[in-house]
Structure formats: structure tokens, C-alpha cells
Scaffold this motif. Structure first.
Motif, PDB file in Angstrom:
ATOM      1  N   UNK A 190       0.796  -1.235   0.000  1.00 37.14           N
ATOM      2  CA  UNK A 190       0.000   0.000   0.000  1.00 37.14           C
ATOM      3  C   UNK A 190       0.828   1.284   0.000  1.00 37.14           C
ATOM      4  N   UNK A 191       2.170   1.122   0.028  1.00 34.04           N
ATOM      5  CA  UNK A 191       3.013   2.321  -0.021  1.00 34.04           C
ATOM      6  C   UNK A 191       3.574   2.563  -1.414  1.00 34.04           C
ATOM      7  N   UNK A 192       3.255   1.677  -2.356  1.00 34.20           N
ATOM      8  CA  UNK A 192       3.827   1.782  -3.707  1.00 34.20           C
ATOM      9  C   UNK A 192       2.734   1.685  -4.757  1.00 34.20           C
ATOM     10  N   UNK A 193       2.963   2.351  -5.882  1.00 36.31           N
ATOM     11  CA  UNK A 193       2.002   2.180  -6.975  1.00 36.31           C
ATOM     12  C   UNK A 193       2.428   1.020  -7.873  1.00 36.31           C
ATOM     13  N   UNK A 194       3.698   0.660  -7.753  1.00 42.13           N
ATOM     14  CA  UNK A 194       4.298  -0.284  -8.678  1.00 42.13           C
ATOM     15  C   UNK A 194       3.556  -1.616  -8.781  1.00 42.13           C
ATOM     16  N   UNK A 195       3.168  -2.162  -7.647  1.00 40.26           N
ATOM     17  CA  UNK A 195       2.632  -3.526  -7.676  1.00 40.26           C
ATOM     18  C   UNK A 195       1.110  -3.572  -7.803  1.00 40.26           C
ATOM     19  N   UNK A 196       0.463  -2.536  -7.311  1.00 39.99           N
ATOM     20  CA  UNK A 196      -0.999  -2.585  -7.196  1.00 39.99           C
ATOM     21  C   UNK A 196      -1.714  -2.924  -8.515  1.00 39.99           C
ATOM     22  N   UNK A 197      -1.320  -2.319  -9.668  1.00 38.71           N
ATOM     23  CA  UNK A 197      -2.059  -2.653 -10.898  1.00 38.71           C
ATOM     24  C   UNK A 197      -1.926  -4.129 -11.280  1.00 38.71           C
ATOM     25  N   UNK A 245      -2.295 -10.260   2.121  1.00 38.37           N
ATOM     26  CA  UNK A 245      -1.945 -10.350   0.700  1.00 38.37           C
ATOM     27  C   UNK A 245      -3.147  -9.980  -0.171  1.00 38.37           C
ATOM     28  N   UNK A 246      -4.334 -10.401   0.250  1.00 40.70           N
ATOM     29  CA  UNK A 246      -5.487 -10.316  -0.647  1.00 40.70           C
ATOM     30  C   UNK A 246      -6.419  -9.141  -0.390  1.00 40.70           C
ATOM     31  N   UNK A 247      -6.260  -8.440   0.739  1.00 40.37           N
ATOM     32  CA  UNK A 247      -7.253  -7.408   1.082  1.00 40.37           C
ATOM     33  C   UNK A 247      -7.192  -6.207   0.132  1.00 40.37           C
ATOM     34  N   UNK A 248      -8.283  -5.463   0.112  1.00 41.97           N
ATOM     35  CA  UNK A 248      -8.323  -4.199  -0.628  1.00 41.97           C
ATOM     36  C   UNK A 248      -7.596  -3.145   0.207  1.00 41.97           C
ATOM     37  N   UNK A 249      -7.069  -2.110  -0.446  1.00 46.01           N
ATOM     38  CA  UNK A 249      -6.418  -1.052   0.336  1.00 46.01           C
ATOM     39  C   UNK A 249      -7.418  -0.447   1.321  1.00 46.01           C
ATOM     40  N   UNK A 250      -7.083  -0.383   2.602  1.00 46.40           N
ATOM     41  CA  UNK A 250      -8.041   0.203   3.558  1.00 46.40           C
ATOM     42  C   UNK A 250      -8.052   1.724   3.404  1.00 46.40           C
TER      43      UNK A 250
END
Ligand code: BG6
Length: 486
Positions: A190-197, A245-250
Motif C-alpha cells: 500500500x506504499x507503492x504504486x508499482x505492484x498494485x495494478x 496479501x489479498x485485502x483491498x487497500x483500507x
């Protein structure tokens, strides 16, 4: 480091293994780091009338050796000056009255009652604490896992404890949530944009979560034989890792924001049918073998284990989360004792390229892989294919490695140290809420029931291996292999 408010911490089970192995060393470290308020007292409770002197002897024998190079005479002296010892029989109300008298003015300060005891004592202890008034709003109660034996017994405990304490006074501990590396997992996600997509079914082929131990059941045979790997590790630690690992960003880091998202993951886990249990779960039990070249006994030869025991010391499962982000993606969860090495890791296997231009090197399925090492190494490795030097256009697997130990030499607080400080400070986000706990039990319940009903015996595996062959077969049916087998 900011110090805690003034506190009393009361250890039920103060002479037990957990207190001596984990809790007191953790408090010593917090004391040494200057994190504990000068006016912080520790009340250790035990059944035998050994007195403070006897207790301090016990600490010399059991706690001091755990501190290694962190031991310091002066710090130790000031640490033990915080301690008091009280004899207490969990069922005897008089002993609680004596405790209150010894605490003197318990109404004015944060009081943490840590129940490092067997779960069948949780209810009488809570009721007796309430009966002597030790459930006022400044009291916090910490419950160790396993909270019960199944959905029903955990519900009974929750109900009874809930009648004595408000939910925000109850800290259900899962020490994995206090690990630096598990915190870091949240930071990475949740601190990076790199992995989220990429963190979704469109790009991910499968996810593997492993907590492997090389230790056996040690002196906990009696407890373990009643419990088994599914209750001891999967229902708690592995499911908590799965949630992160699987949760949505809070929306925020507030306790309920995080716990709400974790709960949604647990609720989205597809329930196991009988067929699923039989085809997507593997139980194992270690036989004698060797760990690091040293011969070790089989589970049935361990102290206080029934010679014909069918308790599992290994479990592997294929889970599925049925929501838009994850539907159809296998989550392989695995844990076991007496495996080849101690390692906890999360492996994200990304999908293969849609059209292969290059001859594919051997084993290049899921060539893009992120391996998040939780312990003993804290690291992130990103695997990909690159050209092998030479005339031919041959690819080879290579990786980027991020080693968190090398990155920062700062002291890493042990999980129990962090969590104890959180309790004293009143921070609940790293503790499980009642509904989360119940949901985790509800999901494992059909697995327990089916194993029981169909008398599914655990498959033997040799100590020092990676578990029964059926575990490799489980993943290979989905076309993959466990990370260490690649
Ligand atoms: C505990 C289990 O919760 O976690 C033990 O009861 C297990 O059986 C332990 O050995 C593992 O914790 P860690 O921090 O050593 O991985």
C-alpha cells in the motif's frame, strides 16, 4: 522511542513456556530500549507458591539465556525491580482479591491482563477478574491463540469474555501480525504504486504462502496432539497472512479500517465442500528422519504424543477467494513441522507472456515471480527472464534482490515486544476482532469435520523433507510447483 503510559501488566501463566520464552524477554527488550514508563509494574502469576525469589531464580535460568548479547547486568537489575510474583489458582476468587490488594490502586492505571494459559481457563479467569472489579475501562485483556478448539468452543469463549469485557478491551493476539516483515508486507502493497495494478487475477497465476518449521513439537506434545497444524497455524497465522496479501487497500490505518478489509477477505473465501476437502487439502505427519544431518524422532515417538496419534503436523490447502479481484486464482497455503528448513514466505507467481517470442528456458513457467521472504530472511526477490550472454537468443532466469536486514541496521523489535507495547498504548489494529476470529473458524470448520467424518489419516513424510508427496501433487494438478521445487 516514546514511552508507554504508566501500567501494570499481569501475566496469567507467568511460569509457563510462553511467558518465559517470549513475553518476559520481549518486555526486557522494551525496558532496555527505554520504551516502558518508569512506573510500570509486572505481576507474574503462577500456581506454585515459589515467591518472588523463586521466580527470579526461574528467570535467571530461563529468560536470561534468551537475551544473549542483549543481556546487561544493570539493565537486568532495573528490569527485575519491576516484578512481583503472586500465587494464583485460576478458579479461586480469594487469590484474585489478593491480587487486587497487591496492586494497590488498580483503578488509576492501564492494567493489562495477559492470559498466557490454556483456553479452557479463559472463561473462569475473565469471570473472576470481573467479579473483583478488574474489568473497569482501564483494563485490557490479551487472549492467546488458539481461541477454542472449533467454531462452537471459540464462540462460547467469545460470548463469555464479551459479557465481562467490552470488545475494545479485548486483544486477541496473533503474533505473526507483530512481525516486522508482516508490517512490511502492508508497506510494500500500500506504499507503492508499482505492484498494485498487477495485484489481481488478470496478471497473477497463483499465490503460495508457506510457513515451514524445522522444529518438531518439542515439549508441547500434549497440547499439540489435541490441536494439530490446521488449528495451530492455518486457522490463525496463515489466514492472517492471506488476508494481508489479498485485502483491498483500507481507507486509513485505523483499527477498524484494516480489520474490516481483512474480514471481507475471510468472508470471500469459498467454503470447502466435502469433495474439496478430499481433493484440495493434504494432511501429513512426520516420521523419523534427519534435520541438518542430525537424526530426529518421528511425531508418534515425541514426548506426550499418543503412539497411534493421527494428528496432522503438516497441512497444505488450495483456497479460493471469490471476489472480482481474485476469482479463479489458486491460493496455496502450507505449513508443517520438521520440514527441511525454517522459512516463511509469500510467492506471487505472475502469468506467462501471452505469446512466447523466445525459446523458453527450462522451468520458465511463471518466470515472473515475486518472493516475499518473511523469515528468517526479510527480503523481496523479483524474478524475471533476461538474455544469456552469447550469440544465441537464449533466456535465463535472474532476479533483483532486496535484503531488508542489509538495508537497515536498526534494531528490529520482536513481534511480542511490539504487540505488548501496542496493548499498553491501546492500539488494536494488529489484533483480531471477534467477527474475524469467528469467520476464520467458520471457514476451517468443514475441513475439520470432513477429516473427522471420513477419518482422513495424515500422510506420512520424512522429517527433513518438504512434506508428503501429496502436497506436490496438489499444486501440480493446477500446473504449478512449490517455489522451493523450481
Ligand atoms: C505458534 C505455534 O503460534 O507459532 C507454534 O503455536 C509455532 O506451534 C509458532 O511453532 C511459530 O512461530 P514463529 O514466530 O517461530 O514462526
Amino acid at each position: 522511542m516514546a514511552t508507554t503510559p504508566a501500567f501494570d501488566i499481569v501475566f496469567f501463566g507467568g511460569t509457563g513456556d510462553l511467558a518465559l520464552r517470549k513475553l518476559l524477554p520481549a518486555l526486557y527488550q522494551a525496558h532496555k530500549a527505554g520504551a516502558l514508563h518508569a512506573d510500570g509494574r509486572i505481576f507474574a502469576l503462577g500456581r506454585k507458591p515459589i515467591g518472588l525469589e523463586g521466580y527470579l531464580d526461574l528467570l535467571q535460568q530461563r529468560v536470561r539465556p534468551k537475551l544473549g548479547g542483549d543481556y546487561d547486568d544493570k539493565v537486568w537489575e532495573s528490569f527485575v525491580s519491576r516484578l512481583q510474583f503472586q500465587t494464583l489458582d485460576a478458579g479461586n476468587i480469594e487469590d484474585y482479591r489478593k491480587l487486587v490488594a497487591a496492586m494497590d490502586s488498580p483503578g488509576n492505571r492501564i492494567t493489562v491482563c495477559y492470559l498466557a494459559t490454556a483456553p479452557h481457563l479463559f472463561i473462569p479467569i475473565c469471570q473472576n477478574l470481573a467479579a473483583v472489579g478488574l474489568n473497569h475501562p482501564c483494563v485490557r485483556i490479551v487472549l492467546e491463540k488458539p481461541l477454542g478448539h472449533d467454531l462452537e468452543s471459540s464462540g462460547t469463549i467469545s460470548e463469555a469474555v464479551g459479557q465481562c469485557f467490552a470488545e475494545n478491551q479485548i486483544y486477541r493476539i496473533d503474533h505473526y501480525l507483530g512481525k516486522e516483515s508482516v508490517q512490511n508486507l502492508m508497506a510494500i502493497r500500500f506504499g507503492n504504486t508499482l505492484f498494485e495494478p498487477l495485484w489481481r487475477r488478470e496478471w497473477i497465476d497463483n499465490i503460495q504462502i508457506t510457513i515451514a518449521e524445522d522444529l518438531g513439537v518439542e515439549e508441547r506434545g500434549e497440547f499439540y496432539d489435541r490441536t494439530g497444524a490446521l488449528r495451530d497455524m492455518l486457522q490463525s497465522h496463515l489466514l492472517q497472512l492471506l488476508c494481508i496479501v489479498a485485502m483491498e487497500p483500507p481507507p486509513s490505518l485505523s483499527e477498524d479500517a484494516i480489520r474490516d478489509e481483512k474480514l471481507k477477505v475471510l468472508r470471500s473465501l469459498k467454503p470447502f465442500s466435502t469433495e474439496d476437502v478430499l481433493s484440495k487439502s493434504v494432511r501429513g505427519q512426520y516420521r523419523s528422519g534427519a534435520i541438518n544431518g542430525m537424526p530426529v524422532a518421528g511425531y508418534r515417538e515425541e514426548l506426550n504424543v499418543a503412539p497411534d496419534s493421527n494428528t496432522e503436523t503438516f497441512v497444505a490447502l488450495q483456497a479460493e477467494i471469490v471476489n472480482w479481484r481474485w476469482a479463479g486464482i489458486p491460493f496455496f497455503l502450507r505449513t508443517g513441522k520438521r520440514l527441511q528448513e525454517r522459512v516463511a514466505e509469500i510467492v506471487i507467481n505472475f502469468r506467462d507472456v501471452p505469446h512466447a517470442l523466445f525459446p523458453s528456458p527450462l522451468g520458465s513457467h511463471c518466470a515472473n515471480r515475486m518472493v516475499i521472504g518473511l523469515q528468517p530472511k526479510e527480503s523481496v526477490r523479483l524474478y524475471f527472464l533476461a538474455k544469456e550472454p552469447g550469440d544465441a537468443m537464449n533466456l535465463q532466469s535472474t532476479y533483483l534482490n532486496l535484503d531488508f536486514h542489509a538495508m537497515s541496521k536498526s534494531r528490529r523489535a520482536d513481534a511480542y515486544e511490539r504487540l505488548l507495547l501496542d496493548v499498553i498504548r491501546g492500539q488494536l489494529s494488529l489484533f483480531m476482532r471477534r467477527d474475524e476470529q469467528a469467520q476464520a473458524w467458520a471457514w476451517v470448520e468443514p475441513i475439520l469435520e470432513c477429516w473427522n467424518k471420513h477419518s482422513v489419516p495424515p500422510k506420512p513424510y520424512t522429517a527433513g523433507s518438504w512434506g508428503p508427496a501429496a502436497s506436490s501433487a496438489l499444486v501440480s494438478r493446477a500446473g504449478v510447483v512449490w517455489h522451493e521445487e523450481t
